[in-house]
Design an enzyme around this catalytic site. Sequence first.
Site, short mmCIF file in Angstrom:
data_model
loop_
_atom_site.label_atom_id
_atom_site.label_comp_id
_atom_site.label_asym_id
_atom_site.label_seq_id
_atom_site.Cartn_x
_atom_site.Cartn_y
_atom_site.Cartn_z
N LYS A 1 -2.48 7.38 23.26
CA LYS A 1 -2.91 6.89 21.94
C LYS A 1 -4.43 6.93 21.82
CE LYS A 1 -0.84 3.20 20.59
NZ LYS A 1 -0.51 1.76 20.44
N VAL B 1 -5.83 -13.63 14.07
CA VAL B 1 -6.80 -12.55 13.90
C VAL B 1 -6.33 -11.59 12.81
CG1 VAL B 1 -8.07 -10.69 15.02
CG2 VAL B 1 -7.47 -12.76 16.31
N SER C 1 -5.75 -2.74 22.30
CA SER C 1 -5.20 -3.73 21.38
C SER C 1 -6.13 -3.92 20.18
CB SER C 1 -4.99 -5.07 22.09
OG SER C 1 -6.25 -5.64 22.43
N GLY D 1 -7.85 -2.92 26.15
CA GLY D 1 -8.81 -2.32 25.25
C GLY D 1 -8.22 -1.51 24.13
N ALA E 1 -8.51 -18.08 15.90
CA ALA E 1 -7.37 -18.34 15.04
C ALA E 1 -6.58 -17.05 14.86
CB ALA E 1 -7.88 -18.88 13.70
N VAL F 1 -2.13 -5.64 35.03
CA VAL F 1 -2.61 -7.01 35.20
C VAL F 1 -1.82 -7.77 36.27
CG1 VAL F 1 -3.55 -7.24 32.88
CG2 VAL F 1 -1.14 -7.80 33.29
N LYS G 1 -0.40 -19.11 25.57
CA LYS G 1 -1.86 -19.16 25.50
C LYS G 1 -2.40 -20.41 26.18
CE LYS G 1 -2.20 -15.28 23.52
NZ LYS G 1 -2.68 -14.14 24.32
#
Length: 368
Positions: free
Chosen positions: A86, A240, A57, A55, A238, A108, A214
Site C-alpha cells: 500500500k 481522530v 495508519s 506508520g 479524542a 509488535v 487503550k
Amino acid sequence: MGVLRSTQSMEAEVEEMRAALLHGAGAWRSGGAVKRAAGAADGAAEARAVCVTGGISFVGLAVVDRLLRHGYTVRLALETQEDLDKLREMEMFGENGSDGVWTVMANVMDPESLNRAFDGCVGVFHTSSLVDPGGLSGYTKHMAILEARAAEQVVEACARTESVRKCVFTSSLLACVWRQSYPHHRRFPTTIDENCWSDENFCSDNKLWFALAKTTAEKAAWRAARGRDLKLVTICPALVTGPGFRRRNSTPSIAYLKGAHAMLAEGLLATADVERVAEAHVRVYEAMTGGAAGGRYICYDHVVRRGEEFAELQRQLGLQSSEALARLGSDGGDGQAARFALCNGKLARLVSSRRRCTYDAYQPISYD
C-alpha cells in the site's frame, strides 16, 4: 492492521490516502526536503532519526508527514506485506530513503524485530494499534489483552535499544473518561484532565473494549518504562477526524463511539483533527529534550455538544442514528448541565510556550 481487503477497496483507499496527505501537508518531498537538507548541513542527522510504528495508519502517516516537515528522518515500521504494498502504491516518496523515509518490517509482538527497527533511532513514536478483522468495531476483549501486551513489548524494546532515548506513545482520551462513579449534584462540572484514568472494571463490565484496550495498554507502557533509562510521554487524543477519516479510520472510529451516547450527554465526546494530533506528537517530543514535557497529554480541538453533530458523525461512518438522538445534547436532554468538562490545558500551555496556537479553542470540524 493486516485486515484483508478487496483490490478495488485497496485502490480506493490508496487514492484517498494520497489525496489526504497532499491536502494536509503540501508535499512530502518539497518542504520536508528543505528542512532535512538544513538539518544535514548542521551535522545533526543522527539526532533527527526516529522510528514510527503503525506508520501506514491514519494517525501514523500524519505523524510521519509532520516529522518530515520538522526536518527528521523517519524509519517506518510496517507489520505486513500488505502495508508495504500500500505504501509503495502511494508513491509519495522515493526508494532507499531519498525522501527521508526508510521502511522496515517489524512485528509488535516480536522483540527482536522491534530492536532491529529501533536500532540507530533516538526516538520512537508508537502509533500502531491492533485490529480484529472479524468484528464490526474491530475490538474484542481478546484484542484489548493483545494491545496491552504489544505496548509493553514496544516500550521494553525502546528501553533495550541503546540509541533510543525517548518514546511518544499514542493512547486515547477514552483512557481518561470512563469511571465507575462520579459525584452528582455538584455546582460546577468535574474537570477531566490528564490525572484521570478510566476504570478497567467499568470498561469490562460494559464491554467498552476499545477504552479498556487503550487504558490497559497505556498503563502497561508506563509500567514498562518505570526505572528504565527512557523518557516516555503519552498523547491521549479524542476521536481522530480529518480528510479521509471515514474510509481510512472507520474501524477505530466505530470502536471509539461505543458508549458515545453517554459521553455526549456528559460533555465528554470530543474530536481531534489528525493534523493537530500529529503536530502535538512532534511538539511534545521536541519539548522532552529539555525536560519541558512529561507525563500524559489530552488532545482535542472540538467538543461535540449537540445531537445533530453526533448524528452527522454517525452518518459519515455509516452508522444508524435516531430522531431522539438528534435532540440529545450535552445538557443530557433534560435541561441539566453536563457534569463534566474536558481540559487540555496542559498541552495548550506547552504548545503556546513554543508557538502561539489555539489548541484549547473549540473549532468547527469537517467530518468528511
